[in-house]
Design a protein around this motif. Structure first.
Motif, short mmCIF file in Angstrom:
data_model
loop_
_atom_site.label_atom_id
_atom_site.label_comp_id
_atom_site.label_asym_id
_atom_site.label_seq_id
_atom_site.Cartn_x
_atom_site.Cartn_y
_atom_site.Cartn_z
N GLY A 214 40.49 45.28 49.25
CA GLY A 214 41.48 46.28 48.90
C GLY A 214 42.82 46.09 49.58
N GLN A 215 42.95 45.08 50.46
CA GLN A 215 44.22 44.82 51.13
C GLN A 215 45.19 44.16 50.16
N LYS A 216 46.44 44.60 50.17
CA LYS A 216 47.45 43.99 49.31
C LYS A 216 47.76 42.59 49.81
N ILE A 217 47.68 41.60 48.91
CA ILE A 217 47.87 40.21 49.30
C ILE A 217 49.02 39.53 48.55
N ALA A 218 49.45 40.12 47.44
CA ALA A 218 50.49 39.47 46.63
C ALA A 218 51.07 40.48 45.65
N GLU A 219 52.08 40.02 44.90
CA GLU A 219 52.66 40.82 43.82
C GLU A 219 52.60 40.02 42.54
N MET A 220 52.27 40.69 41.46
CA MET A 220 52.05 40.02 40.17
C MET A 220 53.34 39.38 39.65
N GLY A 221 53.16 38.26 38.96
CA GLY A 221 54.31 37.57 38.38
C GLY A 221 53.88 36.66 37.25
N ASN A 222 54.75 35.70 36.95
CA ASN A 222 54.45 34.74 35.87
C ASN A 222 54.76 33.32 36.31
N SER A 223 54.59 33.03 37.61
CA SER A 223 54.84 31.68 38.10
C SER A 223 53.86 30.71 37.45
N ASP A 224 54.40 29.70 36.78
CA ASP A 224 53.61 28.70 36.07
C ASP A 224 52.72 29.32 34.99
N ALA A 225 53.20 30.38 34.36
CA ALA A 225 52.47 31.02 33.25
C ALA A 225 53.50 31.48 32.23
N ASP A 226 53.04 31.76 31.01
CA ASP A 226 53.96 32.17 29.96
C ASP A 226 54.06 33.68 29.81
N ARG A 227 53.40 34.44 30.71
CA ARG A 227 53.52 35.89 30.69
C ARG A 227 53.17 36.42 32.08
#
Length: 258
Positions: free
Chosen positions: A222-235
């Motif tokens: 449950g610990q926050k480890i990152a923030e969502m994105g689209n690095s190397d993805a198309d969405r």
């Protein structure tokens, strides 16, 4: 990349290694091509193939890439040779990078016991409101992000599940463990976090916009480890994998219903 969810490929910095001489390349008169030894290797070893990265080899074998580098006296993880035989399982007496001690079973995030009386509960949109973790064997997982599943495990086409969301959305550790990788060195995964939970299981979190943990960090479920994105993805999405002994398994078997 693994046949996960990437659409862009980047060449890996491996060095060609010729074994057993050369042979004539019939497509280019007068030009010889290297002959790479592809003979079988013993269990616990792996022969480097064109395009391999040490990070990927580690992921495929459920290991910390630094351990594999140490077992093979590799000084620079970005310098491996095509045809090189690597030890990918610990030698006798070497258990690899120490992992945090097992974390005792914790109450559900929805349980009143999980929130002290004086603390205001998190917003309803938080992943903390997701169903409690479930157990499959000794692995306990909860959802790493809140959102619709936009891509399911396929084994041949998708090594995990894709969870849709918005840029900057919180990504949480699905289980307690140690961060064995945090970076962008695996082609097709973008900004990636890999957490090793025990000697058998690890989880991978790909395509993030921002990484909030570093290699060697111990994390809790449950610990926050990152923030969502689209690095190397198309969405914008989270690509989430569960690996058992290095082999991808369906994460849905380890996650509670949404």
């Amino acid at each position: 990349m693994l046949a996960a969810c990437a659409s862009r490929q980047v060449g890996a910095p491996v060095v060609d290694r010729t074994v057993g001489g050369t042979t004539t390349d019939s497509s280019v008169p007068g030009v010889t091509a290297p002959v790479v030894d592809n003979s079988p290797v013993p269990p616990g070893y792996y022969r480097v193939q064109p395009g391999d990265r040490l990070y990927r080899i580690a992921l495929e074998n459920g290991q910390n890439y630094r351990d594999i580098a140490r077992w093979n006296n590799i000084q620079n993880p970005d310098q491996i040779e095509v045809g090189q035989v690597l030890r990918v399982k610990p030698p006798a007496g070497d258990a690899g990078t120490p992992l945090p001690p097992p974390v005792a079973s914790t109450p559900s995030n929805n349980s009143p016991a999980a929130v002290p009386p004086a603390v205001v509960p998190p917003p309803a949109s938080s992943v903390a409101s997701a169903p409690s973790a479930v157990s499959s064997g000794e692995l306990r997982l909860s959802w790493p992000a809140k959102g619709a599943v936009v891509g399911r495990f396929d084994d041949s086409k998708n090594k995990g599940v894709n969870i849709g969301g918005t840029s900057g959305q919180d990504i949480f550790a699905a289980g307690a463990g140690k961060v064995v990788y945090s970076g962008a060195g695996l082609r097709g995964y973008g900004n990636l976090v890999i957490i090793k939970h025990d000697a058998t299981f690890l989880t991978a979190y790909a395509h993030n916009s921002k990484l909030l943990v570093k290699e060697g960090d111990s994390v809790t479920r449950g610990q926050k480890i990152a923030e969502m994105g689209n690095s190397d993805a198309d969405r914008v999405m989270l690509h989430f994998e569960v690996r058992k002994d290095g082999k991808p398994v369906d994460p849905m078997k380890y996650l509670p219903p949404q």
